[in-house]
Scaffold this motif. Structure first.
Motif, PDB file in Angstrom:
ATOM      1  N   TYR A  36       0.819  -1.214   0.000  1.00  0.00           N
ATOM      2  CA  TYR A  36       0.000   0.000   0.000  1.00  0.00           C
ATOM      3  C   TYR A  36       0.857   1.270   0.000  1.00  0.00           C
ATOM      4  CZ  TYR A  36      -3.427  -3.435   1.602  1.00  0.00           C
ATOM      5  OH  TYR A  36      -4.235  -4.543   1.707  1.00  0.00           O
ATOM      6  N   ALA A  37       2.130   1.143  -0.291  1.00  0.00           N
ATOM      7  CA  ALA A  37       3.053   2.275  -0.162  1.00  0.00           C
ATOM      8  C   ALA A  37       2.619   3.481  -0.980  1.00  0.00           C
ATOM      9  CB  ALA A  37       4.467   1.845  -0.563  1.00  0.00           C
ATOM     10  N   PHE A  38       1.978   3.248  -2.126  1.00  0.00           N
ATOM     11  CA  PHE A  38       1.610   4.356  -3.003  1.00  0.00           C
ATOM     12  C   PHE A  38       0.106   4.600  -3.021  1.00  0.00           C
ATOM     13  CE2 PHE A  38       5.491   2.367  -4.631  1.00  0.00           C
ATOM     14  CZ  PHE A  38       6.367   3.437  -4.457  1.00  0.00           C
ATOM     15  N   ALA A  39      -0.613   3.958  -2.122  1.00  0.00           N
ATOM     16  CA  ALA A  39      -2.058   4.158  -2.043  1.00  0.00           C
ATOM     17  C   ALA A  39      -2.372   5.493  -1.375  1.00  0.00           C
ATOM     18  CB  ALA A  39      -2.712   3.018  -1.261  1.00  0.00           C
ATOM     19  N   ASP A  40      -3.525   6.050  -1.689  1.00  0.00           N
ATOM     20  CA  ASP A  40      -3.962   7.320  -1.111  1.00  0.00           C
ATOM     21  C   ASP A  40      -4.548   7.063   0.271  1.00  0.00           C
ATOM     22  OD1 ASP A  40      -4.655   9.962  -0.756  1.00  0.00           O
ATOM     23  OD2 ASP A  40      -6.526   9.797  -1.883  1.00  0.00           O
ATOM     24  N   MET A  41      -3.669   6.737   1.216  1.00  0.00           N
ATOM     25  CA  MET A  41      -4.098   6.397   2.570  1.00  0.00           C
ATOM     26  C   MET A  41      -2.953   6.660   3.543  1.00  0.00           C
ATOM     27  SD  MET A  41      -3.803   2.211   2.416  1.00  0.00           S
ATOM     28  CE  MET A  41      -3.803   1.982   4.214  1.00  0.00           C
ATOM     29  N   GLU A  42      -3.306   6.816   4.809  1.00  0.00           N
ATOM     30  CA  GLU A  42      -2.296   6.911   5.859  1.00  0.00           C
ATOM     31  C   GLU A  42      -1.822   5.499   6.190  1.00  0.00           C
ATOM     32  OE1 GLU A  42      -4.210   9.017   9.029  1.00  0.00           O
ATOM     33  OE2 GLU A  42      -3.671  10.964   8.207  1.00  0.00           O
ATOM     34  N   ILE A  43      -0.512   5.293   6.192  1.00  0.00           N
ATOM     35  CA  ILE A  43       0.049   3.975   6.483  1.00  0.00           C
ATOM     36  C   ILE A  43       0.261   3.851   7.992  1.00  0.00           C
ATOM     37  CG2 ILE A  43       2.035   2.459   6.152  1.00  0.00           C
ATOM     38  CD1 ILE A  43       0.460   2.770   3.619  1.00  0.00           C
ATOM     39  N   PRO A  44      -0.298   2.807   8.639  1.00  0.00           N
ATOM     40  CA  PRO A  44      -0.080   2.640  10.084  1.00  0.00           C
ATOM     41  C   PRO A  44       1.388   2.383  10.419  1.00  0.00           C
ATOM     42  CG  PRO A  44      -1.957   1.334   9.331  1.00  0.00           C
ATOM     43  CD  PRO A  44      -1.245   1.817   8.102  1.00  0.00           C
ATOM     44  N   LEU A  45       1.832   2.985  11.512  1.00  0.00           N
ATOM     45  CA  LEU A  45       3.164   2.783  12.062  1.00  0.00           C
ATOM     46  C   LEU A  45       3.025   2.259  13.490  1.00  0.00           C
ATOM     47  CD1 LEU A  45       4.887   6.120  10.947  1.00  0.00           C
ATOM     48  CD2 LEU A  45       5.172   3.873   9.892  1.00  0.00           C
ATOM     49  N   PRO A  46       4.095   1.721  14.056  1.00  0.00           N
ATOM     50  CA  PRO A  46       4.037   1.324  15.472  1.00  0.00           C
ATOM     51  C   PRO A  46       3.688   2.507  16.380  1.00  0.00           C
ATOM     52  CG  PRO A  46       5.975   0.411  14.394  1.00  0.00           C
ATOM     53  CD  PRO A  46       5.375   1.372  13.421  1.00  0.00           C
ATOM     54  N   TYR A  47       3.286   2.179  17.596  1.00  0.00           N
ATOM     55  CA  TYR A  47       2.938   3.171  18.619  1.00  0.00           C
ATOM     56  C   TYR A  47       1.725   4.004  18.208  1.00  0.00           C
ATOM     57  CZ  TYR A  47       7.650   1.821  19.948  1.00  0.00           C
ATOM     58  OH  TYR A  47       8.765   1.088  20.264  1.00  0.00           O
ATOM     59  N   ALA A  48       0.819   3.396  17.422  1.00  0.00           N
ATOM     60  CA  ALA A  48      -0.432   4.040  17.027  1.00  0.00           C
ATOM     61  C   ALA A  48      -0.207   5.317  16.233  1.00  0.00           C
ATOM     62  CB  ALA A  48      -1.301   4.320  18.255  1.00  0.00           C
ATOM     63  N   GLN A  49       0.879   5.370  15.488  1.00  0.00           N
ATOM     64  CA  GLN A  49       1.168   6.511  14.639  1.00  0.00           C
ATOM     65  C   GLN A  49       0.916   6.155  13.176  1.00  0.00           C
ATOM     66  OE1 GLN A  49       1.993   9.631  16.115  1.00  0.00           O
ATOM     67  NE2 GLN A  49       1.236   8.309  17.757  1.00  0.00           N
ATOM     68  N   ASN A  50       0.894   7.160  12.307  1.00  0.00           N
ATOM     69  CA  ASN A  50       0.650   6.960  10.877  1.00  0.00           C
ATOM     70  C   ASN A  50       1.640   7.762  10.047  1.00  0.00           C
ATOM     71  OD1 ASN A  50      -1.599   5.393  11.377  1.00  0.00           O
ATOM     72  ND2 ASN A  50      -3.088   6.915  10.707  1.00  0.00           N
ATOM     73  N   MET A  51       1.930   7.269   8.838  1.00  0.00           N
ATOM     74  CA  MET A  51       2.536   8.108   7.810  1.00  0.00           C
ATOM     75  C   MET A  51       1.438   8.955   7.182  1.00  0.00           C
ATOM     76  SD  MET A  51       5.098   5.407   5.877  1.00  0.00           S
ATOM     77  CE  MET A  51       5.776   6.639   4.737  1.00  0.00           C
ATOM     78  N   LEU A  52       1.766  10.168   6.794  1.00  0.00           N
ATOM     79  CA  LEU A  52       0.826  10.999   6.064  1.00  0.00           C
ATOM     80  C   LEU A  52       0.524  10.368   4.702  1.00  0.00           C
ATOM     81  CD1 LEU A  52       2.463  14.494   6.723  1.00  0.00           C
ATOM     82  CD2 LEU A  52       0.487  13.523   7.890  1.00  0.00           C
ATOM     83  N   THR A  53      -0.563  10.789   4.078  1.00  0.00           N
ATOM     84  CA  THR A  53      -0.842  10.325   2.723  1.00  0.00           C
ATOM     85  C   THR A  53       0.219  10.889   1.773  1.00  0.00           C
ATOM     86  OG1 THR A  53      -2.225  12.211   2.112  1.00  0.00           O
ATOM     87  CG2 THR A  53      -3.310  10.349   3.215  1.00  0.00           C
ATOM     88  N   PRO A  54       0.479  10.226   0.652  1.00  0.00           N
ATOM     89  CA  PRO A  54       1.449  10.753  -0.316  1.00  0.00           C
ATOM     90  C   PRO A  54       1.127  12.173  -0.767  1.00  0.00           C
ATOM     91  CG  PRO A  54       0.923   8.474  -0.844  1.00  0.00           C
ATOM     92  CD  PRO A  54      -0.020   8.885   0.247  1.00  0.00           C
TER      93      PRO A  54
END
Length: 210
Positions: A36-54
């Motif tokens: 899902y690296a290039f999907a229009d979505m926030e990617i879940p990260l550890p510690y309940a954090q997210n990457m921003l959308t692309p």
């Protein structure tokens, strides 16, 4: 992604496309979400954090107007991807992550990618006087949302410095642009609306006003 998401979403600066092309996003995404690296979505990260959308990442990068001699401060390192993008167009990036495990993951990602002009600090990013007492920054980027911003961040902007802040609480979060034209003159504007998770350990109250 560049054609279907970024250009369609309002990104038009060549240097942003160059950075996105040079820094492979999938290298900074947890392995279980790599598809899902290039999907229009926030990617879940550890510690309940997210990457921003692309798109959010690219819009932030575009609005900073980075120059090769700029020094940058990022609050909220996450996977290290935003810091990597910022480093591609600037002289140096200091990025601060409150979760030690995420800090180490981001450092590993950056090291593996061979990025040398990023310093990753494990600290509460809001305690800026603790890790950047005598420093000014050309650009400050918040990679999570805030409901209040300490006045000290405005004071840490160099002349003509720019700050991008995700301001508000979900689901109504606005990306705000601030530019410091002088000690007493701060220009502000709303860039776009999005949904971004809040940064941890925020101060409860702040005298900062837009």
């Amino acid at each position: 992604m560049i054609e279907n998401q970024l250009r369609a979403g309002g990104v038009h600066v060549k240097e942003v496309f160059d950075a996105v092309s040079a820094i492979r996003r999938e290298e900074f995404v947890p392995s279980e979400y790599r598809q899902y690296a290039f999907a229009d979505m926030e990617i879940p990260l550890p510690y309940a954090q997210n990457m921003l959308t692309p798109l959010s990442e690219a819009l932030v990068l575009q609005e900073t107007g980075l120059r090769k001699d700029d020094t940058v401060l990022e609050i909220g390192t996450g996977s290290g991807y935003m810091a990597a993008l910022l480093s591609h167009q600037s002289r140096h990036v200091t990025t601060v992550e409150i979760e030690e495990g995420l800090k180490q993951q981001a450092q590993d990602n950056l090291d593996r990618y061979g990025i040398k002009n990023v310093q990753v600090i494990h600290d509460n990013g809001f305690l800026i006087e603790r890790y950047a007492r005598d420093r000014l920054f050309d650009v400050i980027v918040f990679s999570g949302s805030v409901s209040n911003i300490p006045e000290t961040f405005k004071d840490k902007l160099a002349d003509n410095g720019r700050m991008i802040v995700f301001y508000g609480t979900e689901p109504c979060v606005q990306a705000i642009f601030l530019q410091k034209n002088s000690a007493m003159d701060i220009k502000t504007g709303i860039l776009f609306q999005t949904s971004v998770k809040p940064l941890k350990e925020q101060p409860g109250r702040s005298p900062f006003r837009f």
